[in-house]
Design an enzyme around this catalytic site. Structure first.
Site, PDB file in Angstrom:
ATOM      1  N   SER A 267       0.942  -1.107   0.023  1.00 28.94           N
ATOM      2  CA  SER A 267       0.037   0.016  -0.042  1.00 28.94           C
ATOM      3  C   SER A 267       0.947   1.160  -0.019  1.00 28.94           C
ATOM      4  O   SER A 267       1.975   1.137   0.101  1.00 28.94           O
ATOM      5  CB  SER A 267      -0.955   0.027   1.267  1.00 28.94           C
ATOM      6  OG  SER A 267      -0.037   0.203   2.354  1.00 28.94           O
ATOM      7  N   LYS A 268       0.208   2.534  -0.425  1.00 32.79           N
ATOM      8  CA  LYS A 268       0.938   3.844  -0.181  1.00 32.79           C
ATOM      9  C   LYS A 268       1.515   3.874   1.151  1.00 32.79           C
ATOM     10  O   LYS A 268       2.639   4.420   1.270  1.00 32.79           O
ATOM     11  CB  LYS A 268      -0.226   4.837  -0.704  1.00 32.79           C
ATOM     12  CG  LYS A 268       0.352   6.040  -0.357  1.00 32.79           C
ATOM     13  CD  LYS A 268      -0.065   7.110  -1.435  1.00 32.79           C
ATOM     14  CE  LYS A 268       0.658   8.581  -1.217  1.00 32.79           C
ATOM     15  NZ  LYS A 268       1.157   8.604   0.170  1.00 32.79           N
ATOM     16  N   ARG A 269       0.764   3.113   2.066  1.00 28.84           N
ATOM     17  CA  ARG A 269       1.190   3.562   3.735  1.00 28.84           C
ATOM     18  C   ARG A 269       2.656   2.906   3.708  1.00 28.84           C
ATOM     19  O   ARG A 269       3.410   3.469   4.580  1.00 28.84           O
ATOM     20  CB  ARG A 269       0.054   2.896   4.407  1.00 28.84           C
ATOM     21  CG  ARG A 269       0.142   3.581   5.708  1.00 28.84           C
ATOM     22  CD  ARG A 269      -0.884   2.982   6.682  1.00 28.84           C
ATOM     23  NE  ARG A 269      -0.387   2.190   7.743  1.00 28.84           N
ATOM     24  CZ  ARG A 269       0.186   3.064   8.839  1.00 28.84           C
ATOM     25  NH1 ARG A 269      -0.018   3.985   9.032  1.00 28.84           N
ATOM     26  NH2 ARG A 269       0.546   2.199   9.953  1.00 28.84           N
ATOM     27  N   ASP A 272       5.064   5.152   2.327  1.00 27.25           N
ATOM     28  CA  ASP A 272       5.524   6.072   3.388  1.00 27.25           C
ATOM     29  C   ASP A 272       6.325   5.972   4.476  1.00 27.25           C
ATOM     30  O   ASP A 272       7.220   6.468   4.958  1.00 27.25           O
ATOM     31  CB  ASP A 272       4.086   6.862   3.759  1.00 27.25           C
ATOM     32  CG  ASP A 272       3.307   7.487   2.647  1.00 27.25           C
ATOM     33  OD1 ASP A 272       4.159   7.681   1.518  1.00 27.25           O
ATOM     34  OD2 ASP A 272       2.106   7.657   2.692  1.00 27.25           O
TER      35      ASP A 272
END
Ligand code: GLU
Length: 510
Positions: A267-269, A272
């Site tokens: 995921s984008k998380r 990050d």
């Protein structure tokens, strides 16, 4: 003719709902590899029927990302072709006839239920411990053309009451499809709900538009991500009911991209948290202004990115890891795509980048360095930039790191590493370096080889080991104990500069 006997026609069919995820680029890549390997056609179709999720700039981003990784389109949005338009929103008028065809054939029906009515049904069923699905059982109690009298249906439509068209999924039927990666997939129709095909705004849903367009565009192979596998049985029904089953495309569902630790979907998380990109290009959210990292802007080379992506779910079955696009085109096969998810290992991406960076010519990297140096206010000759590239390229992962730690090439050290000087500045070292300073002017062409040869002859003559001299020499020339190849660094500093720095050190330290 069966689609297997024609030249493959494949499509990448993203929805412009935001920046294209790197997994989407992999999907596009596998489509492209297959198209090129087979002399087929690579098509880009924009699936933008869900207007509520439309994001400005997303389509341009998709085109730019494909271009960056070297995926050339033969047909589709941005390049044109015989099936224009390639944006589904512009094909809106084409879809309803197929939905109507299904209604006429008794394979679909009008549904007039308001969201309040559907909510009431949902609550009622949930009260009884059953999840609500619009299906073979519940449709008999809902507000649709299967339960209403024909005149009622006609009247409602004539009165302009909003309605959707739903697929009439059979109650008890085994649906099978032969996936090129997963083999036979069986799904019981009772697990599929009566999906909406046409929305009340007259737009088709993804399911209808996807199947209609794949048929009209002569798509032979649908290569897409695993997240689309649940839709595939429904699409098989659509092909069947529309009378297109004999030319139905083959399906190939690619494995999911997993988090670096393999636990769950990437995921984008994760990106990050891990400080790495999951988008090909940097993306600035048009609403929030939030910036998401891109492989390109982080310094990944496009061919390294392609190589990395190709290996996320596919392997050649040999030890070879470095593959150019042409080699990938030759080696690609569905048989070697794994069914299980592929871990997104960013270290592997970095490794690929290092390999490709080293393969770049010094001249190509110099072309990158020159403007970067200029931006720092450092003017160098092209020749010196080539030298810096040669000096640094084996030591870095990203091109922008080539300038990190190279300040010493342009500025003499302000001080010396105290771990070395004064303790290792012995009289014998001082003598060697003094002789070096004195004899350097006689070297006609100072380069890494001549610099080393002279130092070698002096240490021999004075009976001092080279190994003892190198560290103090590095410290007086650069200030520190670590850095790129010292002899090559001297070549780049130039003879006068080296002599000057030696002189400075001898004055400072004697
Ligand atoms: N439009 C879908 C997406 O947004 C792709 C569907 C497909 O490839 O069949 O990714």
């Amino acid at each position: 003719m069966s689609p297997q006997n024609t030249r493959p026609r494949v499509r990448f069919a993203p929805s412009p709902t935001g920046p294209l995820h790197i997994g989407g680029v992999r999907t596009a890549l596998y489509n492209y590899l297959f198209a090129r390997q087979t002399g087929g056609t690579m098509i880009l179709r924009i699936e933008d029927t869900d207007q509520t999720r439309f994001v400005p700039g997303a389509e341009a981003y998709i085109l730019e990302a494909l271009k960056w990784v070297g995926i050339e389109l033969d047909e589709g949005q941005g390049v044109g072709g015989p099936h224009e338009p390639y944006r589904q929103s512009e094909r809106k008028a084409m879809y309803s006839q197929y939905a109507e065809q299904l209604v006429t054939a008794g394979k679909a029906y009008y549904a007039f239920d308001t969201s309040e009515q559907l909510d009431a049904m949902r609550q009622q069923l949930e009260g009884q411990g059953t999840a609500f699905q619009y299906n073979a059982i519940t449709r008999l109690k809902l507000n649709n053309s299967l339960t209403l009298p024909q005149e009622g249906v006609t009247a409602k439509i004539a009165a302009g009451e909003p309605y959707v068209i739903r697929l009439k999924v059979p109650a008890k039927e085994e649906i099978r499809l032969n996936d090129l990666i997963r083999g036979w997939v069986h799904v019981h129709s009772s697990q599929i709900d009566d999906k909406v095909l046409m929305k009340s705004d007259g737009m088709p849903t993804y399911h209808l538009a996807n199947v209609v367009d794949d048929h009209l565009m002569g798509i032979t192979h649908v290569i897409s991500g695993e997240e689309w596998l649940p839709s595939a049985p429904l699409h098989v029904l659509l092909y069947r009911y529309l009378g297109w089953e004999s030319t139905m495309p083959r399906f190939a569902h690619l494995p999911l991209l997993l988090k670096p630790d393999g636990n769950g979907k990437l995921s984008k998380r994760d990106a990050d948290l891990g400080g790495f990109p999951v988008f090909p290009l940097q993306w600035t959210d048009p609403e929030t202004g939030t910036v998401a990292r891109g492989f390109r802007e982080e310094g990944y080379l496009s061919d390294a990115t392609v190589n990395f992506l190709a290996f996320l779910g596919w392997n050649p079955g040999t030890e070879q890891e470095l593959f150019s696009m042409d080699e990938l085109i030759q080696s690609f096969s569905f048989e070697r795509i794994s069914k299980s998810g592929a871990k997104f290992d960013i270290q592997k991406a970095q490794w690929f980048n290092q390999q490709y960076l080293r393969q770049q010519s010094d001249e190509a990297l110099a072309a990158y360095l020159l403007p970067a140096l200029e931006a720092k206010g450092i003017g160098v000759t092209p020749q010196k930039a080539v030298g810096i590239a040669r000096l640094m390229k084996d030591r870095v992962t990203f091109p922008q790191e080539m300038l990190t730690g190279t300040e010493f090439l342009f500025v003499p050290p302000a001080g010396y590493d105290p771990a070395v000087i004064p303790s290792k500045w012995t009289p014998e070292i001082a003598l060697v370096l003094a002789a070096y300073k004195d004899e350097l002017p006689s070297v006609e062409n100072l380069n890494a080889d001549t610099a080393k040869a002279l130092l070698h002859s002096i240490t021999e003559r004075q009976g001092v080991k080279m190994g003892k001299v190198m560290q103090p020499l590095r410290v007086v020339l650069t200030g520190g104990t670590t850095g790129p190849d010292l002899m090559l660094s001297m070549e780049l500093m130039g003879k006068e500069e080296v002599i000057g720095r030696l002189e400075l050190a001898l004055n400072r330290l004697s």
